[in-house]
Design an enzyme around this catalytic site. Structure first.
Site, PDB file in Angstrom:
ATOM      1  N   GLY A 177       3.861  -3.823  -3.721  1.00  0.00           N
ATOM      2  CA  GLY A 177       3.957  -3.906  -5.045  1.00  0.00           C
ATOM      3  C   GLY A 177       4.491  -2.754  -5.741  1.00  0.00           C
TER       4      GLY A 177
ATOM      5  N   GLY B  53       0.746  -1.198   0.110  1.00  0.00           N
ATOM      6  CA  GLY B  53      -0.218  -0.111  -0.180  1.00  0.00           C
ATOM      7  C   GLY B  53       0.777   1.305  -0.186  1.00  0.00           C
TER       8      GLY B  53
ATOM      9  N   CYS C 151     -11.957   0.908 -29.074  1.00  0.00           N
ATOM     10  CA  CYS C 151     -13.211   1.410 -29.298  1.00  0.00           C
ATOM     11  C   CYS C 151     -13.946   1.742 -27.945  1.00  0.00           C
ATOM     12  CB  CYS C 151     -14.147   0.527 -30.128  1.00  0.00           C
ATOM     13  SG  CYS C 151     -13.495   0.354 -31.781  1.00  0.00           S
TER      14      CYS C 151
ATOM     15  N   ARG D  41      -4.826   2.100 -15.799  1.00  0.00           N
ATOM     16  CA  ARG D  41      -5.151   2.966 -14.603  1.00  0.00           C
ATOM     17  C   ARG D  41      -5.655   4.108 -14.804  1.00  0.00           C
ATOM     18  NH1 ARG D  41      -1.817   4.966 -11.370  1.00  0.00           N
ATOM     19  NH2 ARG D  41      -2.965   4.338  -9.744  1.00  0.00           N
TER      20      ARG D  41
ATOM     21  N   GLU E  65       4.072  -6.394   2.078  1.00  0.00           N
ATOM     22  CA  GLU E  65       3.953  -7.186   0.798  1.00  0.00           C
ATOM     23  C   GLU E  65       3.684  -5.789  -0.221  1.00  0.00           C
ATOM     24  OE1 GLU E  65       1.295  -9.949   1.962  1.00  0.00           O
ATOM     25  OE2 GLU E  65      -0.571  -8.640   1.836  1.00  0.00           O
TER      26      GLU E  65
HETATM   27  C1  LIG Z   1      -2.290  -5.737  -4.224  1.00  0.00           C
HETATM   28  C2  LIG Z   1      -1.922  -6.242  -2.898  1.00  0.00           C
HETATM   29  C3  LIG Z   1      -0.735  -5.785  -2.446  1.00  0.00           C
HETATM   30  C4  LIG Z   1       0.363  -5.136  -3.077  1.00  0.00           C
HETATM   31  O1  LIG Z   1      -0.511  -3.539  -2.937  1.00  0.00           O
HETATM   32  P1  LIG Z   1       0.490  -2.338  -3.492  1.00  0.00           P
HETATM   33  O2  LIG Z   1      -0.430  -1.259  -3.273  1.00  0.00           O
HETATM   34  O3  LIG Z   1       1.000  -2.600  -4.779  1.00  0.00           O
HETATM   35  O4  LIG Z   1       1.668  -2.265  -2.618  1.00  0.00           O
HETATM   36  C5  LIG Z   1      -0.385  -6.396  -1.243  1.00  0.00           C
HETATM   37  N1  LIG Z   1      -1.104  -7.253  -0.438  1.00  0.00           N
HETATM   38  C6  LIG Z   1      -1.972  -8.099  -1.142  1.00  0.00           C
HETATM   39  C7  LIG Z   1      -3.158  -8.745  -0.440  1.00  0.00           C
HETATM   40  C8  LIG Z   1      -2.764  -7.313  -2.374  1.00  0.00           C
HETATM   41  O5  LIG Z   1      -3.899  -7.754  -2.852  1.00  0.00           O
END
Ligand SMILES: *Cc1c(COP(=O)(O)O)cnc(C)c1O
EC number: 4.1.1.20
Length: 434
Positions: free
Chosen positions: A278, A234, A345, A314, A276
């Site tokens: 991303g 997040g 389209c 996005r 976690e």
């Molecule tokens: C998508 C997701 C993440 C990563 O979120 P980011 O906003 O990309 O850091 C981590 N944990 C879970 C369970 C997710 O679904």
């Protein structure tokens, strides 16, 4: 005259991109390896105070095996939520507690693959315990995902927690741990993922505070002491003008002081912290490189490029802002207000709406910034558009294709023209009403 637009400068220039696209035609996604590696180290440095801190790269952000492997080289595990993501890890030799499985609406078959890898499993609902009981053996460590419901506010990407399909209530969490303990599971974690793309450190810290307090309550209510707490992902990306990236050191220090004020006095320390992330790991280090193929003016001005929202959805999906640079014209004044569009389209196939850009012409190279996460990975083939190549470059000057572009044969690979026939060939005239 200097460009007054707050678009940040790019780490490369037009002649470099011209060389890249000579071998890898547009559209393509270009990733900056050293940026990704540095970011991974910055995050571990920010949590160096926590013995055993572990970041798990959320594979869905950029599921290219080369990127996942690079993260592993930098010490990250992998956070997966599907069989394909788990198999990506398995094939890279990333297994055991280096893999986190955080799924929802999961099947027993999916849990079986996670268990085969020896992954840490985050349960989304107490019902998942019944599914785990159908496996050959229960996993050694189980963790539950908490959803605070009306206690917290989410955002557009993850939704309002009380409307969000993810995770369990507080009562379900207590029951879940008690039940797992009865079943003989001895190792526990705790997890939440409440905000996504969050740039405000205080909002990120609220998740840590919430989880630390919950860990204390779980211990009081059930006797279970969690050995790891996963703060989720997040951490946001500064996509928009005047936004600033999260200061990871400040965030790490904030978590440390909550750890010391909440977990230590309750006698729960040491607890391993996990994250976690991303988006924050790869988002700013990926660039969608595309070329102007058409320009038109009808009721508005349009710059048509050879990428479309299937390369980066996005903006179309969330109305998200991404900076756009016209390569080689970064210092020129913005003299036109345009929508930058693809060829689907679908009218939301736009990378920017009412954007002020320098004068453009067909053949100009346009770079969409911050396209390294949830870009290529959210791609699709709607309207017969093919997924682009992914290319990696680094400070040593190496340029490496890490995924080729799809071909028209890939597009048709899942249908079999040999078994199709048009039952009754209609000609242009036979189709007309008589
Ligand atoms: C998508 C997701 C993440 C990563 O979120 P980011 O906003 O990309 O850091 C981590 N944990 C879970 C369970 C997710 O679904």
């Amino acid at each position: 005259m200097a460009n007054t637009s707050p678009t940040p400068s790019l780490p490369f220039n037009r002649s470099f991109i011209e060389q890249v696209i000579a071998d890898h035609p547009t559209p393509l996604v270009l990733y900056y390896e050293d940026g990704i590696r540095r970011r991974a180290r910055e995050l571990s440095d920010a949590f160096a105070w926590n013995e055993g801190f572990q970041q798990y790269f959320a594979v869905k952000a950029t599921p290219n095996p080369h990127i996942v492997a690079m993260m592993a080289e930098e010490g990250s595990g992998a956070d997966c939520s599907s069989v394909a993501e788990l198999i990506t890890c398995e094939r890279l030799g990333i297994t055991g507690h280096d893999v986190m499985f955080t799924s929802n609406n999961t099947t027993v078959e999916e849990f079986a693959v996670a268990a085969r890898l020896g992954a840490i499993i985050n349960l989304d609902t107490p019902h998942h315990i019944d599914q785990l009981q159908q496996l050959d053996a229960l996993p050694e460590m189980v963790s539950f995902r908490f959803n605070p419901g009306p206690e917290r506010q989410g955002n557009v990407i993850i939704g309002d927690p009380k409307e969000a399909k993810f995770g369990c209530t507080r009562e379900q969490i207590f029951e879940g741990y008690a039940r797992c303990a009865e079943l003989g599971i001895t190792r526990f974690g705790l997890h939440a993922m409440v905000v996504s793309n969050e740039l405000n450190v205080d909002a990120l810290l609220q998740t840590a505070e919430m989880l630390f307090e919950l860990a204390v309550q779980i211990h009081e209510r059930t006797g279970v002491a969690v050995e790891c707490i996963n703060l989720g992902g997040g951490i946001g990306v500064a996509y928009g003008p005047n936004q600033e990236a999260v200061n990871l050191q400040e965030f790490g220090r904030g978590v440390q002081s909550l750890y010391e004020s909440k977990l230590v006095p309750a006698g729960l320390a040491p607890v391993r912290l996990m994250m976690e992330n991303g988006r924050a790991m790869t988002g700013p280090f990926g660039f969608l490189v595309t070329q102007v193929i058409n320009q038109k003016t009808s009721y508005k001005n349009y710059v048509g490029v050879d990428a479309c929202m299937s390369n980066l959805m996005r903006p179309g999906m969330y109305g998200a802002y991404h900076h756009i640079s016209v390569l080689g014209k970064e210092q020129e004044p913005a003299t036109q207000t345009v929508d930058v569009v693809g060829s689907l389209c679908e009218n939301n196939d736009k990378f920017a709406v009412d954007r002020e850009l320098p004068a453009t012409e067909v053949g100009d190279i346009i770079v969409v910034h911050d396209a390294g996460a949830h870009g290529h990975s959210m791609g699709f083939q709607y309207n017969g558009r093919l997924r682009s190549a992914e290319v990696l470059y680094n400070d040593a000057g190496e340029v490496r294709e890490i995924r080729r572009a799809e071909t028209i044969d890939d597009y048709f690979a899942t249908v079999d023209f040999d078994t199709v026939k048009v039952a009754q060939q209609r000609t242009a005239t036979s189709g007309q009403p008589s």
